[in-house]
Write a protein that holds these residues in place. Structure first.
Motif, PDB file in Angstrom:
ATOM      1  N   PHE A 245      -6.009   9.217   5.699  1.00 64.22           N
ATOM      2  CA  PHE A 245      -5.105  10.055   4.924  1.00 64.22           C
ATOM      3  C   PHE A 245      -4.159   9.209   4.075  1.00 64.22           C
ATOM      4  O   PHE A 245      -3.879   9.535   2.927  1.00 64.22           O
ATOM      5  CB  PHE A 245      -4.305  10.985   5.836  1.00 64.22           C
ATOM      6  N   THR A 246      -3.685   8.101   4.609  1.00 59.81           N
ATOM      7  CA  THR A 246      -2.772   7.227   3.870  1.00 59.81           C
ATOM      8  C   THR A 246      -3.448   6.670   2.616  1.00 59.81           C
ATOM      9  O   THR A 246      -2.832   6.588   1.558  1.00 59.81           O
ATOM     10  CB  THR A 246      -2.288   6.070   4.762  1.00 59.81           C
ATOM     11  N   ALA A 247      -4.724   6.307   2.742  1.00 61.53           N
ATOM     12  CA  ALA A 247      -5.447   5.783   1.589  1.00 61.53           C
ATOM     13  C   ALA A 247      -5.605   6.849   0.511  1.00 61.53           C
ATOM     14  O   ALA A 247      -5.449   6.561  -0.680  1.00 61.53           O
ATOM     15  CB  ALA A 247      -6.815   5.258   2.023  1.00 61.53           C
ATOM     16  N   LEU A 248      -5.908   8.075   0.906  1.00 63.01           N
ATOM     17  CA  LEU A 248      -6.042   9.160  -0.070  1.00 63.01           C
ATOM     18  C   LEU A 248      -4.707   9.435  -0.763  1.00 63.01           C
ATOM     19  O   LEU A 248      -4.653   9.617  -1.980  1.00 63.01           O
ATOM     20  CB  LEU A 248      -6.557  10.422   0.612  1.00 63.01           C
TER      21      LEU A 248
ATOM     22  N   LEU B 224      -7.434   0.427  -0.912  1.00 62.17           N
ATOM     23  CA  LEU B 224      -8.397  -0.008   0.100  1.00 62.17           C
ATOM     24  C   LEU B 224      -7.726  -0.664   1.311  1.00 62.17           C
ATOM     25  O   LEU B 224      -8.342  -0.762   2.366  1.00 62.17           O
ATOM     26  CB  LEU B 224      -9.410  -0.967  -0.515  1.00 62.17           C
ATOM     27  N   VAL B 225      -6.488  -1.104   1.167  1.00 61.14           N
ATOM     28  CA  VAL B 225      -5.789  -1.774   2.271  1.00 61.14           C
ATOM     29  C   VAL B 225      -5.675  -0.867   3.506  1.00 61.14           C
ATOM     30  O   VAL B 225      -6.022  -1.304   4.619  1.00 61.14           O
ATOM     31  CB  VAL B 225      -4.410  -2.305   1.819  1.00 61.14           C
ATOM     32  N   PRO B 226      -5.247   0.397   3.379  1.00 60.70           N
ATOM     33  CA  PRO B 226      -5.205   1.245   4.583  1.00 60.70           C
ATOM     34  C   PRO B 226      -6.579   1.491   5.200  1.00 60.70           C
ATOM     35  O   PRO B 226      -6.712   1.576   6.427  1.00 60.70           O
ATOM     36  CB  PRO B 226      -4.599   2.565   4.091  1.00 60.70           C
ATOM     37  N   LEU B 227      -7.610   1.567   4.355  1.00 58.07           N
ATOM     38  CA  LEU B 227      -8.963   1.742   4.887  1.00 58.07           C
ATOM     39  C   LEU B 227      -9.420   0.502   5.652  1.00 58.07           C
ATOM     40  O   LEU B 227     -10.075   0.613   6.688  1.00 58.07           O
ATOM     41  CB  LEU B 227      -9.946   2.064   3.759  1.00 58.07           C
TER      42      LEU B 227
ATOM     43  N   CYS C 139     -10.379  -2.248  10.810  1.00 57.94           N
ATOM     44  CA  CYS C 139     -10.054  -3.295  11.790  1.00 57.94           C
ATOM     45  C   CYS C 139      -9.666  -2.690  13.141  1.00 57.94           C
ATOM     46  O   CYS C 139     -10.072  -3.204  14.187  1.00 57.94           O
ATOM     47  CB  CYS C 139      -8.929  -4.181  11.265  1.00 57.94           C
ATOM     48  N   VAL C 140      -8.909  -1.615  13.121  1.00 59.10           N
ATOM     49  CA  VAL C 140      -8.542  -0.943  14.370  1.00 59.10           C
ATOM     50  C   VAL C 140      -9.783  -0.385  15.052  1.00 59.10           C
ATOM     51  O   VAL C 140      -9.966  -0.535  16.267  1.00 59.10           O
ATOM     52  CB  VAL C 140      -7.508   0.172  14.108  1.00 59.10           C
ATOM     53  N   ALA C 141     -10.661   0.238  14.271  1.00 61.23           N
ATOM     54  CA  ALA C 141     -11.882   0.808  14.840  1.00 61.23           C
ATOM     55  C   ALA C 141     -12.764  -0.279  15.455  1.00 61.23           C
ATOM     56  O   ALA C 141     -13.287  -0.114  16.567  1.00 61.23           O
ATOM     57  CB  ALA C 141     -12.648   1.573  13.766  1.00 61.23           C
TER      58      ALA C 141
END
Length: 116
Positions: free
Chosen positions: A50-53, A76-79, A84-86
């Protein structure tokens, strides 16, 4: 959804038997809260977009103006952080890859629906 599916996490055995030795009756000797949490693997809820959108919308990253490469990279940074978290959840044996894939797809779908 996690309560309905109830799929055990990859580290469930060590949550149930912290010393690594199972009992003859197969009764869990671990912390009851850890054991219950170990049964809630599917789907993973740690990656979202959502942050990336929102950032793409605010920066107008997909507009037709020139020089928007920095804006696209900023979106692309939030994605990348979510990816990385995933991946860390899989490497730490907290989720199966299927949990992460379904959780990411579900998160992306809900984020697009809410953003639109």
């Amino acid at each position: 959804m996690k309560l309905i599916v109830g799929r055990p996490r990859p580290d469930f055995f060590y949550r149930c038997f912290p010393d690594g030795v199972e009992t003859a009756e197969l009764q869990c000797t671990g912390d009851p809260m850890d054991v219950m949490e170990g049964r809630k693997s599917f789907p993973s809820g740690h990656s979202s977009c959502f942050t990336a959108l929102w950032l793409c919308g605010r920066l107008r990253a997909v507009s037709r103006c020139r020089g928007s490469a920095a804006r696209v990279l900023a979106c692309l940074v939030p994605l990348m952080m979510a990816l990385c978290v995933a991946l860390s959840r899989s490497c730490d044996y907290h989720h199966h890859w299927q949990d992460i894939l379904v959780g990411s797809t579900l998160g992306f779908t809900v984020a697009v629906f809410c953003y639109r």
